[in-house]
Design a protein around this motif. Structure first.
Motif, short mmCIF file in Angstrom:
data_model
loop_
_atom_site.label_atom_id
_atom_site.label_comp_id
_atom_site.label_asym_id
_atom_site.label_seq_id
_atom_site.Cartn_x
_atom_site.Cartn_y
_atom_site.Cartn_z
N LEU A 86 -19.67 -57.94 25.43
CA LEU A 86 -20.11 -56.59 26.12
C LEU A 86 -19.08 -55.82 26.92
N PHE A 87 -18.62 -56.86 27.84
CA PHE A 87 -17.59 -56.44 29.00
C PHE A 87 -16.37 -57.32 29.07
N SER A 88 -15.57 -56.87 27.76
CA SER A 88 -14.42 -57.93 27.83
C SER A 88 -13.36 -57.19 28.69
N PRO A 89 -12.53 -57.99 29.27
CA PRO A 89 -11.33 -57.51 30.28
C PRO A 89 -10.72 -56.14 29.54
N GLU A 90 -10.54 -56.15 28.06
CA GLU A 90 -10.03 -55.09 27.71
C GLU A 90 -10.57 -53.96 27.85
N LEU A 91 -11.76 -53.81 28.23
CA LEU A 91 -12.43 -52.55 28.26
C LEU A 91 -12.10 -51.53 29.31
N GLY A 92 -11.93 -52.54 30.27
CA GLY A 92 -11.64 -51.88 31.63
C GLY A 92 -10.05 -51.08 31.64
N LYS A 93 -9.51 -51.26 30.65
CA LYS A 93 -8.06 -50.66 30.56
C LYS A 93 -8.09 -49.31 29.70
N GLU A 94 -9.61 -49.00 29.31
CA GLU A 94 -9.84 -47.92 28.49
C GLU A 94 -10.32 -46.81 29.40
N SER A 95 -10.20 -45.48 28.77
CA SER A 95 -10.97 -44.49 29.54
C SER A 95 -12.20 -44.50 29.89
#
Length: 207
Positions: A86-95
């Protein structure tokens, strides 16, 4: 028999014993989540959980000293895997909007298709608050979600609301989705509408 051979046999035996203990522990954690998710805190007894796991009550007592300890460990074990999805590190790079849409999309899809996730989510949202005092850190299983959401949203300054407020509203939506999955699964968006629903939820929270 030589001492070397004795030592090898002992080592193999200990390794097998440790592996069997790990399997038993995992079976108990899975059974606990299923039981807590299906029948709740009070109706989930050590006897029923042990029976569901296919082990004795004594085996359960050997691994967990209390039902609260079992619940805590089951939640930690369950979210170790699903939290990463649900909270992969990649998500933080998105808007902010992309982050929330991804979160809602994955959450809804898991609720619809993954029985173990439904048990985990319902246990987190519905069972844990019954089991722990409101001031107990263990009762705040959603706090980790909140902190992760806030961190991701702080990078997006387009919203008219602050990150803390949006995170609180997001948690409320996730809780509502979980409740729907337990009480009225038909109210969840079907597989063809998940993307549209996730985007709409994200946009509604941010604009």
């Amino acid at each position: 028999m030589s001492q070397v051979l004795v030592n090898r046999i002992y080592a193999v035996s200990m390794k097998r014993t440790a592996a069997e203990a790990a399997q038993t522990r995992e079976a108990l954690l899975q059974a606990a989540l299923q039981s807590f998710g299906e029948v709740g805190w009070k109706a989930s007894t050590f006897e029923s959980i042990a029976e569901r796991a296919g082990v004795t009550r004594g085996a359960l007592n050997h691994h967990f000293r209390s039902k609260r300890a079992l619940l805590t460990e089951a939640l930690n074990w369950g979210w170790l895997d699903y939290g990463a999805r649900l909270f992969s590190p990649e998500l933080g790079k998105e808007s902010g909007e992309e982050f929330l849409a991804s979160l809602f999309r994955t959450y809804i899809a898991l609720l619809r298709s993954d029985e173990q996730f439904r048990s985990l989510a319902s246990t987190t949202v519905l069972t844990a608050p019954q089991a722990f005092e409101a001031t107990d850190a263990k009762s705040n299983g959603l706090n980790a979600w909140r902190e992760t959401i806030v961190d991701a949203l702080k990078r997006d300054e387009k919203s008219s609301l602050d990150a803390e407020t949006i995170a609180g509203l997001t948690i409320a939506v996730l809780q509502g989705l979980t409740l729907s999955a337990v009480i009225s699964p038909k109210d969840l968006p079907d597989s063809t509408d998940i993307d549209i629903a996730a985007q709409a939820l994200a946009k509604g929270l941010l604009h």
